[in-house]
Design a protein around this motif. Sequence first.
Motif, PDB file in Angstrom:
ATOM      1  N   PRO A  41       0.797  -1.232   0.000  1.00  0.00           N
ATOM      2  CA  PRO A  41       0.000   0.000   0.000  1.00  0.00           C
ATOM      3  C   PRO A  41       0.827   1.278   0.000  1.00  0.00           C
ATOM      4  N   GLY A  42       2.058   1.221   0.425  1.00  0.00           N
ATOM      5  CA  GLY A  42       2.876   2.420   0.524  1.00  0.00           C
ATOM      6  C   GLY A  42       3.381   2.894  -0.824  1.00  0.00           C
ATOM      7  N   GLY A  43       3.735   4.170  -0.896  1.00  0.00           N
ATOM      8  CA  GLY A  43       4.290   4.731  -2.121  1.00  0.00           C
ATOM      9  C   GLY A  43       5.744   4.338  -2.316  1.00  0.00           C
ATOM     10  N   LYS A  44       6.197   4.456  -3.533  1.00  0.00           N
ATOM     11  CA  LYS A  44       7.590   4.167  -3.877  1.00  0.00           C
ATOM     12  C   LYS A  44       8.239   5.436  -4.426  1.00  0.00           C
ATOM     13  N   SER A  45       9.547   5.430  -4.480  1.00  0.00           N
ATOM     14  CA  SER A  45      10.263   6.576  -5.030  1.00  0.00           C
ATOM     15  C   SER A  45      11.367   6.084  -5.952  1.00  0.00           C
ATOM     16  N   ILE A  46      11.527   6.774  -7.046  1.00  0.00           N
ATOM     17  CA  ILE A  46      12.610   6.495  -7.998  1.00  0.00           C
ATOM     18  C   ILE A  46      13.547   7.696  -7.981  1.00  0.00           C
ATOM     19  N   ALA A  47      14.790   7.441  -7.692  1.00  0.00           N
ATOM     20  CA  ALA A  47      15.765   8.526  -7.613  1.00  0.00           C
ATOM     21  C   ALA A  47      16.128   9.018  -9.008  1.00  0.00           C
ATOM     22  N   VAL A  48      16.394  10.303  -9.088  1.00  0.00           N
ATOM     23  CA  VAL A  48      16.892  10.862 -10.342  1.00  0.00           C
ATOM     24  C   VAL A  48      18.252  10.239 -10.647  1.00  0.00           C
ATOM     25  N   PRO A  49      18.490   9.737 -11.861  1.00  0.00           N
ATOM     26  CA  PRO A  49      19.794   9.122 -12.169  1.00  0.00           C
ATOM     27  C   PRO A  49      20.933  10.096 -11.923  1.00  0.00           C
ATOM     28  N   ALA A  50      22.050   9.545 -11.481  1.00  0.00           N
ATOM     29  CA  ALA A  50      23.177  10.384 -11.048  1.00  0.00           C
ATOM     30  C   ALA A  50      23.661  11.317 -12.155  1.00  0.00           C
ATOM     31  N   PHE A  51      23.677  10.840 -13.397  1.00  0.00           N
ATOM     32  CA  PHE A  51      24.207  11.685 -14.475  1.00  0.00           C
ATOM     33  C   PHE A  51      23.257  12.824 -14.850  1.00  0.00           C
ATOM     34  N   LEU A  52      22.018  12.781 -14.334  1.00  0.00           N
ATOM     35  CA  LEU A  52      21.069  13.864 -14.572  1.00  0.00           C
ATOM     36  C   LEU A  52      20.736  14.640 -13.301  1.00  0.00           C
ATOM     37  N   ASN A  53      21.366  14.266 -12.207  1.00  0.00           N
ATOM     38  CA  ASN A  53      21.085  14.928 -10.929  1.00  0.00           C
ATOM     39  C   ASN A  53      21.974  16.165 -10.780  1.00  0.00           C
ATOM     40  N   ARG A  54      21.781  17.116 -11.669  1.00  0.00           N
ATOM     41  CA  ARG A  54      22.555  18.351 -11.683  1.00  0.00           C
ATOM     42  C   ARG A  54      21.768  19.405 -12.456  1.00  0.00           C
ATOM     43  N   THR A  55      22.349  20.554 -12.652  1.00  0.00           N
ATOM     44  CA  THR A  55      21.705  21.601 -13.438  1.00  0.00           C
ATOM     45  C   THR A  55      22.541  21.898 -14.669  1.00  0.00           C
TER      46      THR A  55
END
Length: 304
Positions: free
Chosen positions: A115-129
């Motif tokens: 029943p709980g929600g899940k989370s997907i992390a932003v991929p490391a190579f896109l975790n920037r500006t």
Amino acid sequence: MEYLLLQVLNGVQLGLLMFLLAAGLTLTLGIMDLVNLAHGSLYMIGAYIAWTLIGVTDSFVLGALLALPATFLVGVAVEIAVIRRLYARDHLTQVLATFGLILFFNELVRALWGPGGKSIAVPAFLNRTIEILPGVPYPAYRFAIILVGALVAILLAWLVARTRLGMLIRAGASNRRMIGALGVNIELLFSLVFGLGAVFAGLAGLMAAPIASVRIGMGDDILILALVIIVIGGIGSIKGAFIAAMVVGQIDIVGRAFLPDMLKTFMSSSAASSAAPAISQVLVYVLMAAVLVWRPTGLFGQRT
């Protein structure tokens, strides 16, 4: 101006996500004459499958690529098991049956993933500006969503306009009885179209997952906006769905960004912050009502 540019890009990003969901919906509604309320559930299923495969492969890109054919198979299975029996039924029956599919998918997800929600992390190579202009940073992942969404829109336009499958899709939207009489396997065509719509919905779900939470019923709210988009653009029109999605995305994002400051001139800050999102949503429905009054078939719908 920099803030305006960032919000316009956010509107483009939201619009492209909405287009991916609305494109599959307008294909099924325009070709099959099927009102599929469970299309948002495929958006949710795509996100959950991606979450599982990303965890198994330990790679966002590989997991996402594997999730697309898996969502296609889910869509084809649903079409064969349930949807195929609804083509000859009236729209009310289709609405009731596909609403039942929403409940089924919600409980299936609860049983398989909890029943709980899940989370997907932003991929490391896109975790920037990245700097879209000198001194104007923008999140790389959101920019990647814009690029992927634009690429998919171009590929879909090419598929519909330049390929044999696209010719059959356009012919089916115009007169599906005639192409059936000419020897085209309608059941296979409908299965492919429904599976293709499921892929678009799943792609939108997995791309939105790192920004929003993966949860049960996540596709229900966004389905309403997708329906508004295909009504504005015209049922069965890919071009109409794209233009309407861009307009709706700008109204929603820019309205939420700038309306609070405008409303603060004659109401409190808290009231303005809570009223702005509601007004942005109302503006979308006002636009839909205006289009229906001016052109009941939508901006690019076929006149009958």
